[in-house]
Design an enzyme around this catalytic site. Structure first.
Site: not given
Length: 155
Positions: A87-88, A124
């Site tokens: 979920i960006s 990341c």
């Protein structure tokens, strides 16, 4: 590269969203001699234009590309297991739908059993537990903190 001593011949398994981070892998991996095995749920695949470029690069550089919806198939014989947020930023309203679509995509030790004996894990950051469980994330195979330190020097 730091961990393995080189990149050529490594197999990277991406398990998760077809987002910008995956698209960076897609545009560079073949040029660096790496094979890609990608598992995304239907409807969350990377951009088709990027896939076409990647297919051309794979042919040119003699690497392999696999696109699948099966996380264990993607993980098969992989040296590196990678995922990223599901979920960006800007996708918060889609959270419920995305979490449902990504069920079964969490990277766990079961996923790692399909990987190569020298498997490692990258993310990341920041990570959410639904993306990778604690056992993998905090294992000696996880290189997330070295990855983060390396990113610091490029900023």
């Amino acid at each position: 590269q730091e961990h393995f001593g080189g990149l050529k011949g490594l197999t990277i398994a991406w398990i998760g969203d077809g987002n910008n981070v995956l698209q960076s892998f897609l545009t560079s991996a073949a040029k660096l001699g790496m094979h890609l095995r990608i598992a995304t749920p239907r409807g969350f695949e990377p951009d088709l234009r990027i896939i076409k470029i990647t297919e051309q690069n794979s042919k040119e550089y003699g690497t392999k590309l696999l696109l699948t919806t099966d996380p264990l198939e993607a993980a098969d014989s992989a040296n590196v297991l990678v995922t990223d947020t599901w979920i960006s930023m800007g996708q918060e309203e889609e959270k419920k739908e995305r979490l449902k679509a990504f069920q079964g995509y969490q990277i766990t030790m079961k996923t790692a059993k399909s990987a190569a004996s020298n498997w490692t894990f990258l993310h990341c950051l920041p990570r959410k537990p639904e993306e990778v469980d604690d056992e993998v994330f905090y294992s000696p195979r996880s290189l997330v903190f070295q990855e983060t330190e390396n990113r610091k020097w490029t900023i």
